[in-house]
Design an enzyme around this catalytic site. Structure first.
Site, PDB file in Angstrom:
ATOM      1  N   ASN A   1       0.855  -1.189   0.000  1.00 61.43           N
ATOM      2  CA  ASN A   1       0.000   0.000   0.000  1.00 61.43           C
ATOM      3  C   ASN A   1       0.894   1.243   0.000  1.00 61.43           C
ATOM      4  O   ASN A   1       1.702   1.440   0.905  1.00 61.43           O
ATOM      5  CB  ASN A   1      -0.905  -0.018   1.229  1.00 61.43           C
TER       6      ASN A   1
ATOM      7  N   HIS B   1      -3.619  -4.937   7.842  1.00 61.23           N
ATOM      8  CA  HIS B   1      -3.786  -3.825   8.778  1.00 61.23           C
ATOM      9  C   HIS B   1      -2.871  -4.016   9.988  1.00 61.23           C
ATOM     10  O   HIS B   1      -3.012  -4.958  10.757  1.00 61.23           O
ATOM     11  CB  HIS B   1      -5.227  -3.652   9.267  1.00 61.23           C
ATOM     12  N   GLY B   2      -1.907  -3.115  10.096  1.00 63.10           N
ATOM     13  CA  GLY B   2      -1.004  -3.112  11.240  1.00 63.10           C
ATOM     14  C   GLY B   2       0.103  -4.148  11.178  1.00 63.10           C
ATOM     15  O   GLY B   2       0.844  -4.316  12.148  1.00 63.10           O
TER      16      GLY B   2
ATOM     17  N   GLU C   1     -10.795  -9.751   2.917  1.00 67.09           N
ATOM     18  CA  GLU C   1      -9.522  -9.408   3.554  1.00 67.09           C
ATOM     19  C   GLU C   1      -9.787  -9.257   5.038  1.00 67.09           C
ATOM     20  O   GLU C   1     -10.567  -8.393   5.446  1.00 67.09           O
ATOM     21  CB  GLU C   1      -8.935  -8.117   2.985  1.00 67.09           C
TER      22      GLU C   1
ATOM     23  N   HIS D   1      -5.797   3.463  -1.623  1.00 68.23           N
ATOM     24  CA  HIS D   1      -7.126   3.731  -1.067  1.00 68.23           C
ATOM     25  C   HIS D   1      -7.578   5.105  -1.528  1.00 68.23           C
ATOM     26  O   HIS D   1      -6.997   6.118  -1.139  1.00 68.23           O
ATOM     27  CB  HIS D   1      -7.059   3.664   0.462  1.00 68.23           C
TER      28      HIS D   1
ATOM     29  N   HIS E   1       0.779   6.269   1.841  1.00 67.80           N
ATOM     30  CA  HIS E   1       1.485   7.227   2.692  1.00 67.80           C
ATOM     31  C   HIS E   1       2.643   7.933   1.987  1.00 67.80           C
ATOM     32  O   HIS E   1       3.222   8.879   2.545  1.00 67.80           O
ATOM     33  CB  HIS E   1       1.905   6.563   3.997  1.00 67.80           C
TER      34      HIS E   1
ATOM     35  N   ARG F   1       3.017  18.878   2.356  1.00 65.27           N
ATOM     36  CA  ARG F   1       3.583  20.131   1.872  1.00 65.27           C
ATOM     37  C   ARG F   1       2.807  20.714   0.688  1.00 65.27           C
ATOM     38  O   ARG F   1       3.117  21.786   0.194  1.00 65.27           O
ATOM     39  CB  ARG F   1       5.040  19.918   1.458  1.00 65.27           C
TER      40      ARG F   1
ATOM     41  N   GLU G   1      -8.690   0.158  -2.706  1.00 70.77           N
ATOM     42  CA  GLU G   1      -9.592   0.182  -1.564  1.00 70.77           C
ATOM     43  C   GLU G   1     -10.516   1.386  -1.694  1.00 70.77           C
ATOM     44  O   GLU G   1     -10.093   2.461  -2.134  1.00 70.77           O
ATOM     45  CB  GLU G   1      -8.795   0.277  -0.265  1.00 70.77           C
TER      46      GLU G   1
ATOM     47  N   ARG H   1      -7.573  12.353   1.279  1.00 70.71           N
ATOM     48  CA  ARG H   1      -6.517  12.814   2.191  1.00 70.71           C
ATOM     49  C   ARG H   1      -5.125  12.389   1.747  1.00 70.71           C
ATOM     50  O   ARG H   1      -4.134  12.947   2.208  1.00 70.71           O
ATOM     51  CB  ARG H   1      -6.787  12.324   3.612  1.00 70.71           C
TER      52      ARG H   1
ATOM     53  N   ARG I   1      -9.868   7.594  -0.810  1.00 65.52           N
ATOM     54  CA  ARG I   1     -10.806   8.010   0.225  1.00 65.52           C
ATOM     55  C   ARG I   1     -11.727   9.125  -0.269  1.00 65.52           C
ATOM     56  O   ARG I   1     -11.374   9.896  -1.166  1.00 65.52           O
ATOM     57  CB  ARG I   1     -10.044   8.497   1.461  1.00 65.52           C
TER      58      ARG I   1
ATOM     59  N   GLY J   1       1.164  -1.598   4.236  1.00 63.92           N
ATOM     60  CA  GLY J   1       1.523  -0.274   3.771  1.00 63.92           C
ATOM     61  C   GLY J   1       2.347   0.525   4.741  1.00 63.92           C
ATOM     62  O   GLY J   1       3.530   0.772   4.523  1.00 63.92           O
ATOM     63  N   HIS J   2       1.742   0.930   5.863  1.00 61.15           N
ATOM     64  CA  HIS J   2       2.376   1.884   6.768  1.00 61.15           C
ATOM     65  C   HIS J   2       3.762   1.438   7.207  1.00 61.15           C
ATOM     66  O   HIS J   2       4.727   2.225   7.175  1.00 61.15           O
ATOM     67  CB  HIS J   2       1.491   2.120   7.994  1.00 61.15           C
TER      68      HIS J   2
ATOM     69  N   THR K   1      -7.085   6.091  10.568  1.00 61.87           N
ATOM     70  CA  THR K   1      -6.937   4.979   9.645  1.00 61.87           C
ATOM     71  C   THR K   1      -8.186   4.119   9.760  1.00 61.87           C
ATOM     72  O   THR K   1      -9.019   4.346  10.637  1.00 61.87           O
ATOM     73  CB  THR K   1      -5.668   4.166   9.956  1.00 61.87           C
ATOM     74  N   THR K   2      -8.335   3.154   8.882  1.00 61.28           N
ATOM     75  CA  THR K   2      -9.547   2.335   8.874  1.00 61.28           C
ATOM     76  C   THR K   2      -9.696   1.579  10.188  1.00 61.28           C
ATOM     77  O   THR K   2      -8.808   0.829  10.591  1.00 61.28           O
ATOM     78  CB  THR K   2      -9.506   1.339   7.703  1.00 61.28           C
TER      79      THR K   2
END
Length: 261
Positions: free
Chosen positions: A6, A212-213, A150, A42, A9, A17, A69, A48, A44, A234-235, A99-100
């Site tokens: 993902n 996730h996570g 998922e 994703h 980010h 910026r 997503e 964002r 959104r 992702g993160h 986050t989700t």
């Protein structure tokens, strides 16, 4: 086991910026070289991070399949249908969340989800549903004709953090009211639940992904679950790319997955 990366980010950093770098598009060749099997983004409702402009360029230029997503908002579904990614993963979405948080409620929004899936299928877009490891939600996912689910691994990841990291010595405390013995039992219970949820989904003919996570420290227990064929991360990868570089951050995750699998 496939790895979807993902890249949201990268766009988060750019948007901080409000300029034109770093450009998420520039990551595509790196993902391919590092062995990623899929790009996940994703779109959104509040845009964002990933924008419509990003999504169009990524789908048109990606060397590997794109998993988008998105919420079940009709406008967003129409955009996904026009862009035609390899797969759409329907997720819950709240404007105020960082986050989700948790999985999509298939039972509550069954009519809307079924309508969205029908639209996506008409454009030959595969559909996955991002859900909690809840048996009733899994059965409902089959009923609305999704190809995949998922499983949301957020609770597992947070319990793992609480037990195995210093997070409760930071401003971002989680499960701090529980002792370590209780957290360990909760973590074990969550792993069992994820295993049972995966088996049920497979028995119903659903493919299973998870995400996730997930990070370098906790991914192995998820890789060991029979029936999960894909992880979307992702993160953690983007965060580690600051120190390792994006290619090395992906390769390191792939190595952990492949060694465990």
């Amino acid at each position: 086991m496939k790895l979807g990366v993902n890249i949201d980010h990268i766009a988060t950093l750019r948007n901080a910026r409000r300029i034109n770098e770093p450009d998420p598009l520039m990551s595509l060749n790196i993902l391919k070289e590092a062995g990623a099997d899929q790009v996940t983004i994703h779109l959104r409702e509040d845009r964002r991070h990933i924008t419509d402009w990003d999504a169009k360029r990524i789908i048109e230029n990606s060397f590997i399949p794109v998993n988008m997503e998105c919420s079940i908002n009709e406008e967003i579904i129409d955009i996904i249908c026009s862009l035609k990614p390899h797969r759409a993963t329907l997720v819950p979405e709240k404007r105020e969340e960082v986050t989700t948080e948790g999985g999509l409620d298939i039972i509550k929004y069954k009519k809307e989800i079924k309508k969205a899936i029908e639209k996506l299928h008409k454009e030959q877009i595969e559909v996955s549903l991002f859900i909690d490891p809840d048996f009733n939600q899994i059965k409902a996912s089959k009923e609305v004709n999704a190809e995949m689910i998922e499983l949301h691994t957020g609770k597992y990841a947070n319990l793992h953090l609480a037990l195995n990291s210093n997070i409760n010595h930071t401003p971002f405390k989680i499960y701090e009211k529980y002792d370590k013995k209780t957290i360990k039992q909760m973590l074990n219970d969550e792993i069992v639940l994820l295993k049972d949820a995966t088996k049920l989904a497979n028995d119903l003919g659903l493919e299973v992904a998870a995400g996730h996570g997930l990070n370098y420290q906790n991914v192995s227990d998820i890789v060991k679950i029979d029936g999960i064929i894909e992880l979307n991360i992702g993160h953690s990868i983007i965060a580690n790319s600051i120190f390792l570089g994006l290619k090395e951050a992906i390769i390191k995750m792939k190595e952990i997955i492949d060694k465990t699998f």
